[in-house]
Design a protein around this motif. Structure first.
Motif, short mmCIF file in Angstrom:
data_model
loop_
_atom_site.label_atom_id
_atom_site.label_comp_id
_atom_site.label_asym_id
_atom_site.label_seq_id
_atom_site.Cartn_x
_atom_site.Cartn_y
_atom_site.Cartn_z
N VAL A 197 0.84 -1.20 0.00
CA VAL A 197 0.00 0.00 0.00
C VAL A 197 0.87 1.25 0.00
N ALA A 198 1.93 1.23 0.83
CA ALA A 198 2.81 2.40 0.92
C ALA A 198 3.54 2.67 -0.39
N LEU A 199 3.79 1.66 -1.18
CA LEU A 199 4.56 1.81 -2.42
C LEU A 199 3.69 2.16 -3.63
N VAL A 200 2.39 2.31 -3.44
CA VAL A 200 1.49 2.65 -4.55
C VAL A 200 1.92 3.92 -5.29
N PRO A 201 2.37 4.99 -4.59
CA PRO A 201 2.72 6.22 -5.32
C PRO A 201 3.96 6.11 -6.20
#
Length: 644
Positions: A197-201
């Motif tokens: 989730v944190a790496l989505v951007p």
């Protein structure tokens, strides 16, 4: 004005296009010489950033194991048998490790900065000196269409921009890369599902960064070209401030500076407009990623504490301490991703500067020294021009010029403005090379002797005397740096300069100011003659050495020149024919061809171009033939057109 006009008018545009992989060359040609400082910078960056990441990890472990007692206390890579068993002992160890991480991080941050600054400063020094050395060894035709401000822009602004990237940019790139990789690894180790989730951007940031690179690169090329124009305009105006004041043209020149500055403003503002849109956009993407991570992670913790199970499709447990560590590291992860745009911005600026620097370094020299060249061997100082022709930018300047000067003779070149007189002597110094024909000194083709030995054998005194910032003595000894004070004074006496020098405030140690502004034209001229006397050359070149001084000063200078030219092969260019009427041989040039030759009396008897020029200086204008006047009018019009 179109913002791309600066690039189109950039005198270094061709050089920029010539530069191949400038940033790779920067590291391969200069980075390898400073690999030790580079290694120190990289090592310091790695250790410092890993220590920076340790406190959040330790904090999360302390929250779960010590404060909440949700899980057993443990440290990565440390056997459990070495850890304290009491909560107090565990807390003391954790606090000690966090403190050690801060103090150790400070030490390695210093080491990192020492390495990167040393790496950048050494390369900056090497590139600036190499660029200057290359620039001063280029042929005179390179400088013909370049202004001082444009060249100073490369030696100063462009080199400094490379240093800024190598220090701040490279430092930040390694720092942020280590943080991103390190944090990503820790996040995956803590909870790989929330890490996704944190790496989505990340893909979105990569996409917009690539688009930014392609958009900003040509804009920075425009900026570098326009700043060179501004520097040239300022340098030109400051150098001509006396003319500006005397002509009462301050307002006109202010407008011209404003126009050049406006072009730079437009180009720079266009680049700024792109940049200030890009960075806030990255922050928005990064912010969305952080909010998404906080919202999902926070809900996950609440559900897990209430039910003991993960929500939705997640399967891993998420403890409070882990979530705290996750949030702290996610914030550190997302913002560095956004800061990569700043590094890319610095890289593009540096690349535009590197193109100009390496493009200049790759500029081919029109004059190439023969690898087998031998030092010039002088015997009598005979000089021969054999069917010499020369063109500049495909414009014929000299056509089939031939003459011979015996050693010790004085040879004079006269003729109308633009006839090619100065070019003849610049060819002797190999400022340019002939297109056809040969120039020989004591039978040796100039192209077969070393340039250094040739120019060491020739003394040059020009109309436009240049003095370097420094003392009178230093300017006389320029080029003969091992001269003693007694030799300097003796040369000044022979140049009729000792008397005025001793009357200066500090005598021979008086500072002459920039370009010798503290001295009169005649004083500067006599210092230049003293410089040539001290050099004691076998061949002397006098390029209108007395044309811009008053009659009294001309008499003093002429006496100096007569002494200087004794027993030397001497070439003299003169508009004042009275200064060369005693020459052993006079050659008259017109449109690049020899039209007359002989002694003063012979040429007067021919009643040709020389006789007409002599009549002009004698004030006998009414007796001049109409054809001569018409030719003079045409030449003047052509000269004005060339100046425009």
């Amino acid at each position: 004005m179109d913002i791309h006009a600066a690039e189109e008018d950039d005198p270094f545009e061709e050089a920029r296009e010539r530069a191949d992989n400038p940033m790779r060359r920067l590291f391969t040609e200069y980075g390898r010489e400073n690999d030790r400082a580079f290694a120190v910078g990289v090592f310091g960056s790695v250790v410092a950033r890993m220590l920076d990441l340790l406190p959040p990890v330790l904090l999360g472990l302390a929250v779960d194991a010590i404060l909440r007692n949700d899980k057993a206390f443990g440290l990565p890579l440390v056997p459990d048998g070495l850890l304290p068993t009491t909560q107090t002992g565990q807390l003391v160890l954790t606090v000690g490790l966090i403190a050690a991480a801060f103090f150790g991080g400070a030490a390695f941050h210093w080491l990192r900065n020492w390495g990167w600054n040393g790496f950048a400063q050494h390369i900056q020094h090497a590139i600036r000196t190499d660029t200057y050395d290359k620039m001063q060894r280029l042929n005179m035709d390179f400088f013909a269409d370049k202004q001082t401000g444009e060249m100073m822009s490369i030696l100063s602004n462009d080199v400094n921009r490379l240093e800024n990237f190598l220090n701040d940019g490279m430092n930040s790139m390694f720092r942020l890369s280590i943080m991103v990789l390190g944090i990503a690894g820790i996040l995956v180790w803590i909870n790989w599902q929330l890490a996704v989730v944190a790496l989505v951007p990340v893909p979105l940031i990569a996409f917009f960064t690539l688009k930014f690179i392609r958009t900003i690169q040509p804009k920075y090329a425009d900026v570098r070209a326009s700043v060179g124009k501004v520097n040239s305009r300022l340098e030109n105006n400051l150098g001509g401030i006396q003319v500006i004041k005397s002509a009462n043209t301050e307002g006109y020149e202010s407008d011209r500076v404003a126009d050049a500055s406006r072009d730079y403003f437009d180009a720079n503002w266009d680049a700024i407009g792109t940049r200030i849109k890009f960075f806030p956009g990255l922050r928005v993407i990064a912010g969305v990623g952080f909010v998404l991570t906080f919202a999902i992670g926070g809900y996950w913790v609440l559900v897990f504490e209430q039910t003991g199970a993960a929500p939705w499709l997640f399967t891993e447990p998420l403890y409070t301490g882990e979530f705290v560590t996750f949030i702290l590291l996610t914030q550190r992860f997302i913002w560095p991703m956004a800061q990569f745009g700043q590094i890319i911005n610095m890289y593009q600026r540096a690349r535009a500067s590197a193109e100009r620097i390496f493009g200049l370094m790759d500029t081919p020299a029109r004059i190439a020294e023969n690898p087998d060249a031998e030092p010039l061997s002088l015997d009598g100082g005979d000089v021969a021009y054999e069917h010499v022709s020369f063109s500049y930018d495909d414009e014929p300047i000299l056509d089939d010029v031939s003459f011979t000067v015996d050693g010790g003779e004085t040879f004079a070149l006269v003729g109308p403005t633009g006839a090619g007189k100065s070019t003849v002597l610049k060819l002797l110094l190999r400022m340019y090379d002939v297109d056809d024909g040969e120039i020989r000194v004591d039978g040796q083709d100039l192209r077969d002797v070393t340039i250094q030995s040739l120019r060491q054998a020739v003394g040059y005194v020009s109309q436009e005397t240049f003095l370097f910032y420094g003392s009178v003595a230093e300017n006389i000894a320029y080029g003969t740096f091992d001269a003693t004070r007694e030799e300097i004074v003796e040369a000044a006496k022979l140049a009729e300069a000792d008397e005025f020098i001793t009357n200066l405030p500090d005598g021979y140690d008086t500072e002459v100011g920039e370009r010798g502004v503290k001295l009169s034209g005649g004083q500067r001229q006599r210092i230049a003659i003293a410089r040539a006397i001290l050099k004691d050359p076998e061949i002397l070149v006098l390029d209108e050495a007395t044309s811009d001084v008053d009659t009294e000063t001309e008499m003093l200078i002429q006496r100096s020149l007569d002494r200087l030219s004794e027993d030397r092969t001497t070439f003299a260019i003169a508009h004042r024919l009275s200064t060369v009427k005693d020459a052993d041989q006079i050659v008259v040039l017109d449109d690049g061809r020899i039209v007359e030759r002989g002694t003063h009396e012979d040429l007067l008897a021919e009643d040709g171009l020389y006789a007409n020029l002599w009549a002009v200086q004698a004030g006998e204008i009414d007796e001049l033939p109409q054809e001569f006047i018409e030719r003079a009018t045409q030449r003047r019009a052509q000269t004005d057109a060339d100046d425009d």
